[in-house]
Design an enzyme around this catalytic site. Structure first.
Site, PDB file in Angstrom:
ATOM      1  N   PHE A 195       0.857  -1.184   0.000  1.00 69.33           N
ATOM      2  CA  PHE A 195       0.000   0.000   0.000  1.00 69.33           C
ATOM      3  C   PHE A 195       0.891   1.231   0.000  1.00 69.33           C
ATOM      4  O   PHE A 195       1.747   1.382   0.874  1.00 69.33           O
ATOM      5  CB  PHE A 195      -0.924   0.037   1.223  1.00 69.33           C
ATOM      6  N   ASP A 205       9.266   2.426   1.491  1.00 73.60           N
ATOM      7  CA  ASP A 205       8.116   3.172   1.978  1.00 73.60           C
ATOM      8  C   ASP A 205       8.035   2.934   3.484  1.00 73.60           C
ATOM      9  O   ASP A 205       7.580   1.885   3.935  1.00 73.60           O
ATOM     10  CB  ASP A 205       6.845   2.693   1.267  1.00 73.60           C
ATOM     11  N   LYS A 211       2.875   9.934   8.183  1.00 68.65           N
ATOM     12  CA  LYS A 211       2.208   9.480   9.409  1.00 68.65           C
ATOM     13  C   LYS A 211       2.880   9.990  10.698  1.00 68.65           C
ATOM     14  O   LYS A 211       2.596  11.093  11.126  1.00 68.65           O
ATOM     15  CB  LYS A 211       2.056   7.958   9.394  1.00 68.65           C
TER      16      LYS A 211
HETATM   17  C1  LIG Z   1      -0.666   5.432   4.947  1.00 65.55           C
HETATM   18  C2  LIG Z   1       0.358   4.980   3.977  1.00 65.55           C
HETATM   19  C3  LIG Z   1       0.609   5.673   2.785  1.00 65.55           C
HETATM   20  C4  LIG Z   1      -0.244   6.842   2.345  1.00 65.55           C
HETATM   21  O1  LIG Z   1      -0.161   7.909   3.202  1.00 65.55           O
HETATM   22  P1  LIG Z   1      -1.250   9.091   3.115  1.00 65.55           P
HETATM   23  O2  LIG Z   1      -0.746  10.108   4.081  1.00 65.55           O
HETATM   24  O3  LIG Z   1      -2.570   8.488   3.475  1.00 65.55           O
HETATM   25  O4  LIG Z   1      -1.236   9.576   1.722  1.00 65.55           O
HETATM   26  C5  LIG Z   1       1.630   5.235   1.976  1.00 65.55           C
HETATM   27  N1  LIG Z   1       2.382   4.181   2.318  1.00 65.55           N
HETATM   28  C6  LIG Z   1       2.179   3.482   3.457  1.00 65.55           C
HETATM   29  C7  LIG Z   1       3.060   2.338   3.786  1.00 65.55           C
HETATM   30  C8  LIG Z   1       1.158   3.860   4.321  1.00 65.55           C
HETATM   31  O5  LIG Z   1       0.926   3.146   5.426  1.00 65.55           O
END
Ligand SMILES: *Cc1c(COP(=O)(O)O)cnc(C)c1O
Length: 403
Positions: free
Chosen positions: A129, A214, A243
């Protein structure tokens, strides 16, 4: 409810009025133990005094100027992130998905300025994701998020999770980078082994590819160390964060080595809000606490305590709990019952957990959690599990009105 919000979320019938540390107080005055942290965002819990001070003191002075001027708060936060990681350069965004966009652009441009414009494809991993922009849904490849939004952005090749042979086979003359989460969050708290990360790093080096992590969910202390890659000791060339770095204020970034960032020259990228004085003042305040003496070691201890307790619950409720996963305070309970039902049962026991794919409930308490709250959380989770053993609602176990 008749809402004017676009109905893209299945929202619980529950609203919160305020928060105190690891606790959320609903508009009805009920106290919930927050083991979700707003999806791994509120690492310092709610209303942390140091963050509130930073918000108020910067808020009284200056919120936003644009990136046409020097921003000392952003300079300071960037240099602290560089100091604490593999990176040499930082670009601030407002979210994780924008960090993905920047990371993808940086990787493509690196290959372009290195004389390999053809190496513009990125290998990603099934179950990943990376956010909800058009590039992020193409990178993630989840059909549920892609359907109806064609044409799909080109340039992403997906391989199965933790399958090194498939990764090797997928690398071709057009491959420019590999993108992965060291631990998949939304994907169901799926941990990539250190040996896999080491092998992927070698493949990148042998084939002239950039390695992109990521760490939007795993970063900023969530898994124990400041960043998950630091446990494995396998550094990337580019990394996305968001986050936890804002503690609840919208803030993200992508970080790169000087070499990987070589193509991102004057005018190649931009953001109106990204790295503004207010956001980066708060990011600095988050780091003040997280990088403070013993903070990460203490929250890692809480994570170990919690994981141990969850494993004991698995032993007591083998018909409900299939598996306990994760590192630090990024933990998951894979259930035999539908995970949505378990999350709802947890809410009835006044504890917040977050559903993920693979029928996993994510357990993501704030990093400031203490031993008493770990014990209380385990107690409430046990009560939620108990509801499935009896096969009937156990409303009597909770006082007051059930959520
Ligand atoms: C939450 C998340 C995203 C997206 O972040 P947003 O601030 O919602 O755009 C991307 N990568 C990972 C691994 C995430 O957990």
């Amino acid at each position: 409810m008749n809402s004017s919000l676009l109905p893209t979320y299945a929202r619980a019938d529950l609203a919160f009025d305020r928060g105190e540390g690891a606790w959320l107080i609903s508009t009805k005055g009920e106290r919930f133990l927050d083991f979700g942290s707003g999806i791994a965002v509120n690492g310092l819990g709610h209303a942390h005094p140091h963050l509130v001070d930073a918000l108020l003191s910067q808020g009284r002075k200056l919120w936003h100027t644009s990136n046409l001027y020097q921003i000392p708060q952003a300079e300071r936060l960037a240099s602290r992130l560089v100091e604490a990681t593999f990176a040499d350069l930082v670009f601030f965004t407002n979210s994780g998905t924008e960090a993905l966009e920047g990371a993808v652009k940086t990787a493509r441009k690196y290959q372009y300025v290195s004389g390999h414009p053809e190496k513009n494809r990125i290998i990603t991993i099934e179950g990943a994701f990376h956010g909800r922009t058009l590039a992020a849904i193409a990178a993630g490849g989840n059909p549920k998020y892609l359907e109806g939004f064609e044409p799909r952005l080109e340039g992403f090749d997906r391989v199965p999770f933790n399958d090194l042979d498939a990764m090797k086979a997928a690398i071709g003359p057009a491959t420019g980078a590999i993108l992965l989460e060291p631990i998949q969050g939304e994907g169901g708290v799926r941990v990539l082994p250190q040996s896999y990360l080491e092998a992927v790093r070698r493949l990148c080096d042998e084939n002239g590819l950039l390695l992109i992590y990521d760490e939007v969910q795993t970063g900023v202390g969530r898994t124990g160390p400041l960043f998950a890659y630091q446990r494995a000791g396998v550094a990337p060339d580019i990394m996305m964060i968001a986050k936890g770095i804002g503690g609840g204020f919208p803030l993200g970034a992508f970080l790169a080595t000087r070499a990987a960032g070589a193509g991102m020259t004057l005018g190649s990228h931009g953001s109106t809000y990204g790295g503004n004085p207010l956001g980066t003042a708060i990011g600095n305040a988050v780091l003040d606490v997280i990088l403070g003496d013993g903070f990460l070691a203490r929250s890692a201890r809480m994570g170990a305590l919690l994981k141990d307790g969850l494993q004991k619950l698995q032993g007591r409720y083998p018909d409900v709990v299939a598996e306990i996963r994760g590192e630090g305070l990024l933990l998951g309970i894979k259930t035999h019952v539908p995970v949505a039902e378990f999350v709802a049962a947890a809410i009835r026991e006044k504890i917040i957990v977050i559903p993920a794919s693979d029928n996993v409930a994510r357990i993501l308490p704030p990093l400031i959690i203490n031993e008493g709250e770990v014990a209380e959380g385990l107690h409430r989770l046990e009560a939620a599990l108990g509801r499935f053993v009896r096969g009937e609602p156990m409303e009597k176990r909770v006082g007051g009105t059930a959520g």
